[in-house]
Write a protein that holds these residues in place. Structure first.
Motif, PDB file in Angstrom:
ATOM      1  N   PHE A  13       0.792  -1.210  -0.012  1.00 58.06           N
ATOM      2  CA  PHE A  13       0.021  -0.026   0.000  1.00 58.06           C
ATOM      3  C   PHE A  13       0.938   1.082  -0.110  1.00 58.06           C
ATOM      4  CE2 PHE A  13      -2.964  -2.930   2.376  1.00 58.06           C
ATOM      5  CZ  PHE A  13      -3.903  -2.999   1.383  1.00 58.06           C
ATOM      6  N   LEU A  21       4.164   0.611   1.864  1.00 61.13           N
ATOM      7  CA  LEU A  21       4.206  -0.372   3.005  1.00 61.13           C
ATOM      8  C   LEU A  21       3.780  -1.756   2.667  1.00 61.13           C
ATOM      9  CD1 LEU A  21       2.750   0.443   6.489  1.00 61.13           C
ATOM     10  CD2 LEU A  21       1.857  -1.340   5.195  1.00 61.13           C
ATOM     11  N   ALA A  23       2.131  -4.569   3.231  1.00 67.11           N
ATOM     12  CA  ALA A  23       1.042  -5.490   4.089  1.00 67.11           C
ATOM     13  C   ALA A  23       1.188  -6.813   4.132  1.00 67.11           C
ATOM     14  CB  ALA A  23      -0.458  -4.826   3.723  1.00 67.11           C
ATOM     15  N   SER A  43      -1.358  -5.405  16.034  1.00 64.31           N
ATOM     16  CA  SER A  43      -2.243  -4.676  15.044  1.00 64.31           C
ATOM     17  C   SER A  43      -1.372  -4.058  13.811  1.00 64.31           C
ATOM     18  CB  SER A  43      -2.693  -3.487  15.782  1.00 64.31           C
ATOM     19  OG  SER A  43      -3.706  -2.616  14.915  1.00 64.31           O
ATOM     20  N   GLY A  44      -1.921  -4.074  12.627  1.00 64.21           N
ATOM     21  CA  GLY A  44      -1.397  -3.766  11.412  1.00 64.21           C
ATOM     22  C   GLY A  44      -0.251  -4.726  10.764  1.00 64.21           C
ATOM     23  N   CYS A  45      -0.255  -5.820  11.342  1.00 65.06           N
ATOM     24  CA  CYS A  45       0.573  -7.188  10.751  1.00 65.06           C
ATOM     25  C   CYS A  45       0.239  -7.450   9.446  1.00 65.06           C
ATOM     26  CB  CYS A  45       0.868  -8.088  11.623  1.00 65.06           C
ATOM     27  SG  CYS A  45      -0.239  -9.079  11.963  1.00 65.06           S
ATOM     28  N   GLY A  46      -1.024  -7.212   9.065  1.00 63.34           N
ATOM     29  CA  GLY A  46      -1.431  -7.754   7.680  1.00 63.34           C
ATOM     30  C   GLY A  46      -2.743  -8.759   7.718  1.00 63.34           C
ATOM     31  N   LYS A  47      -3.418  -9.064   8.847  1.00 60.51           N
ATOM     32  CA  LYS A  47      -4.126 -10.204   8.931  1.00 60.51           C
ATOM     33  C   LYS A  47      -5.291  -9.920   8.163  1.00 60.51           C
ATOM     34  CE  LYS A  47      -4.580  -9.660  13.647  1.00 60.51           C
ATOM     35  NZ  LYS A  47      -3.668  -8.080  13.785  1.00 60.51           N
ATOM     36  N   THR A  48      -5.897  -8.615   8.428  1.00 64.47           N
ATOM     37  CA  THR A  48      -7.040  -8.342   7.583  1.00 64.47           C
ATOM     38  C   THR A  48      -6.777  -8.435   6.092  1.00 64.47           C
ATOM     39  OG1 THR A  48      -8.249  -7.152   9.454  1.00 64.47           O
ATOM     40  CG2 THR A  48      -8.985  -6.783   7.187  1.00 64.47           C
ATOM     41  N   THR A  49      -5.576  -7.875   5.755  1.00 63.18           N
ATOM     42  CA  THR A  49      -5.384  -7.742   4.188  1.00 63.18           C
ATOM     43  C   THR A  49      -5.246  -9.166   3.867  1.00 63.18           C
ATOM     44  OG1 THR A  49      -4.056  -5.832   4.805  1.00 63.18           O
ATOM     45  CG2 THR A  49      -3.547  -6.706   2.726  1.00 63.18           C
ATOM     46  N   HIS A 197      -6.376 -11.025  17.891  1.00 61.68           N
ATOM     47  CA  HIS A 197      -5.135 -10.521  18.567  1.00 61.68           C
ATOM     48  C   HIS A 197      -5.136 -11.032  20.140  1.00 61.68           C
ATOM     49  CE1 HIS A 197      -6.707  -6.638  17.542  1.00 61.68           C
ATOM     50  NE2 HIS A 197      -6.449  -6.215  18.940  1.00 61.68           N
TER      51      HIS A 197
HETATM   52  N1  LIG Z   1      -6.551   0.499   1.726  1.00 62.99           N
HETATM   53  C1  LIG Z   1      -5.144   0.678   2.475  1.00 62.99           C
HETATM   54  N2  LIG Z   1      -4.223   1.838   2.281  1.00 62.99           N
HETATM   55  C2  LIG Z   1      -3.132   2.033   2.827  1.00 62.99           C
HETATM   56  N3  LIG Z   1      -2.783   1.310   3.939  1.00 62.99           N
HETATM   57  C3  LIG Z   1      -3.460   0.202   4.075  1.00 62.99           C
HETATM   58  C4  LIG Z   1      -4.647  -0.038   3.606  1.00 62.99           C
HETATM   59  N4  LIG Z   1      -5.185  -1.243   4.357  1.00 62.99           N
HETATM   60  C5  LIG Z   1      -4.273  -1.316   4.874  1.00 62.99           C
HETATM   61  N5  LIG Z   1      -3.261  -0.808   5.081  1.00 62.99           N
HETATM   62  C6  LIG Z   1      -2.100  -0.751   6.095  1.00 62.99           C
HETATM   63  O1  LIG Z   1      -1.559  -2.092   5.870  1.00 62.99           O
HETATM   64  C7  LIG Z   1      -1.272  -2.691   7.243  1.00 62.99           C
HETATM   65  C8  LIG Z   1      -1.971  -4.059   7.461  1.00 62.99           C
HETATM   66  O2  LIG Z   1      -3.261  -3.868   7.643  1.00 62.99           O
HETATM   67  P1  LIG Z   1      -4.295  -4.890   8.215  1.00 62.99           P
HETATM   68  O3  LIG Z   1      -5.693  -4.044   8.358  1.00 62.99           O
HETATM   69  O4  LIG Z   1      -3.929  -6.132   7.510  1.00 62.99           O
HETATM   70  O5  LIG Z   1      -3.743  -4.974   9.567  1.00 62.99           O
HETATM   71  P2  LIG Z   1      -4.507  -6.187  10.822  1.00 62.99           P
HETATM   72  O6  LIG Z   1      -3.237  -6.970  11.170  1.00 62.99           O
HETATM   73  O7  LIG Z   1      -5.642  -6.502  10.331  1.00 62.99           O
HETATM   74  O8  LIG Z   1      -4.456  -5.162  12.110  1.00 62.99           O
HETATM   75  P3  LIG Z   1      -5.679  -5.012  13.418  1.00 62.99           P
HETATM   76  O9  LIG Z   1      -5.210  -6.053  14.146  1.00 62.99           O
HETATM   77  O10 LIG Z   1      -5.518  -3.615  13.766  1.00 62.99           O
HETATM   78  O11 LIG Z   1      -6.981  -5.078  12.726  1.00 62.99           O
HETATM   79  C9  LIG Z   1      -1.535  -1.572   8.456  1.00 62.99           C
HETATM   80  O12 LIG Z   1      -0.221  -0.946   8.334  1.00 62.99           O
HETATM   81  C10 LIG Z   1      -2.424  -0.544   7.432  1.00 62.99           C
HETATM   82  O13 LIG Z   1      -2.273   0.655   7.950  1.00 62.99           O
END
Ligand SMILES: Nc1ncnc2c1ncn2[C@@H]1O[C@H](COP(=O)(O)OP(=O)(O)OP(=O)(O)O)[C@@H](O)[C@H]1O
Ligand SMILES: [Mg+2]
Length: 355
Positions: A13, A21, A23, A43-49, A197
């Motif tokens: 991203f 970054l 993800a 948080s932010g490690c990429g799980k949702t992505t 988490h």
């Molecule tokens: N559409 C986007 N544009 C820019 N950055 C993004 C976008 N979606 C996610 N990110 C970034 O990618 C990284 C991974 O995001 P993700 O949502 O996968 O984290 P996560 O592990 O699910 O975190 P959480 O536990 O907070 O839900 C984060 O740093 C987030 O800020």
């Protein structure tokens, strides 16, 4: 063959601040047909992505996603045999429970009788029989979560993705739902990829845990492997309470190594790949210690009451950081100020592979 094979998945991203970054930074993961896999990480490690990429809401920059050996990377979300349960249940508030659950079938013009039968069947599976005529605002949080689940499984997906589905529930209900979800997964015989988490939740529910860190997989293993044999300090500290010691190996004695910390605390470890003169990091969990009449001399500094157990913080007499241990609570349990000795099974210390 695995149900889902993810190979070298990458997704970058550009943040609003203009930096790039990763993800997902080269994810390789196989999911078995009837497996409960948990993605765990800060948080932010990429799980949702990663979940969004599996579901098709996010396109990979590179890498492949194969289901039953067929590449699904270019398939739109509705063509993939995958469904998602989100943290915010996203139910239609103006529709009854039954209509919410059966909506996907309604859109596909499935005949009414067939639909009603399917709705009744899944409502029963999630323990909501008889609640079909209610509206979401007439349900408790846990019941709403079950509606969201029922809605996600009515189309019989091969793979169900769950993004922190229990985080809005209070502790008791969450624990109950953890067991129910696990049972449901067994009954349905489909694969679950579950994001949390909460490490306790991951340990309770999963066949395998995937620990993620900054877009990469740090370690994959069974809950026991991840807890007992963490690969790195990151995993050890993320999963459960940890006493971490950096030690220098003095000598090897048969199957054991004798070692000491910079503060002069002496420890016995399984020799494994310890070499005299080498430095290693060692994990001992609070439950590995017991109070004894020999061992590490220490003073109790704090006792936290947890019900049947006590969590004690003890200061070794030689100095260095406090050690955290668990002990059974009883009238004789040590109090702050008590002098104690700490013993442990010499097989218990786990030497980390990497720093
Ligand atoms: N559409 C986007 N544009 C820019 N950055 C993004 C976008 N979606 C996610 N990110 C970034 O990618 C990284 C991974 O995001 P993700 O949502 O996968 O984290 P996560 O592990 O699910 O975190 P959480 O536990 O907070 O839900 C984060 O740093 C987030 O800020
Ligand atoms: Mg997330």
């Amino acid at each position: 063959m695995a149900l889902l094979e993810i190979r070298n998945a990458r997704r970058e991203f550009v943040t609003p601040e203009g930096t790039r970054l990763a993800a997902l930074d080269g994810i390789d993961l196989d999911i078995g047909a009837n497996e409960f896999v948990t993605l765990l990480g800060p948080s932010g490690c990429g799980k949702t992505t990663l979940l969004r990429a599996i579901a098709g809401f996010e396109t990979l920059d590179s890498g492949t996603l194969a289901l039953d050996g067929n590449d699904i990377s270019t398939q739109p979300p509705h063509r993939r045999p995958v469904n998602t349960v989100f943290q915010s249940y996203a139910l239609f508030s103006h529709m009854t429970v039954a209509r919410n659950v059966g909506y996907a079938l309604e859109v596909r013009s499935v005949e009414r009788q067939v639909r009603e039968h399917a709705v009744a069947e899944v409502l029963e599976k999630v323990g909501l029989s008889g609640m079909g005529t209610r509206r979401p605002n007439q349900l408790s949080g846990g019941q709403r979560q079950r509606v969201a689940l029922a809605r996600a499984i009515i189309g019989k997906p091969r793979l169900l993705l769950l993004d922190e589905p229990l985080s809005a529930l209070d502790r008791n209900l969450r624990q109950q739902m953890q067991l129910e979800l696990k049972t449901l997964q067994n009954t349905l015989g489909i694969a679950f990829v579950f994001v949390t988490h909460d490490q306790e939740e991951a340990l309770t529910m999963s066949d395998r845990i995937v620990v993620m860190r900054a877009g990469k997989i740090e370690q994959i293993g069974s809950p026991r492997q991840i807890y007992r044999h963490p690969k790195s300090r990151f995993v050890a500290e993320f999963i459960g309470e940890t006493n971490l010691f950096t030690v220098t190996i003095d000598r090897i004695d048969g199957s054991h190594a004798l070692a000491h910390t910079a503060d002069g605390l002496e420890l016995i470890l399984p020799a494994g790949n310890c070499k005299p003169g080498g430095n290693v990091q060692v994990v001992l969990r609070p439950a590995d210690f017991s109070i004894s009449d020999q061992g590490i001399a220490a003073t109790v500094t704090k006792a936290v009451y947890l019900g049947s157990d006590l969590h004690l913080f003890v200061q070794p007499t030689v100095g260095g950081p406090e050690i955290s241990i668990t002990a059974r609570d009883s009238a004789q349990a040590p109090q702050p100020g008590s002098k104690v000795h700490l013993a442990y099974d010499p097989a218990a210390p786990h030497v980390l592979e990497t720093a």
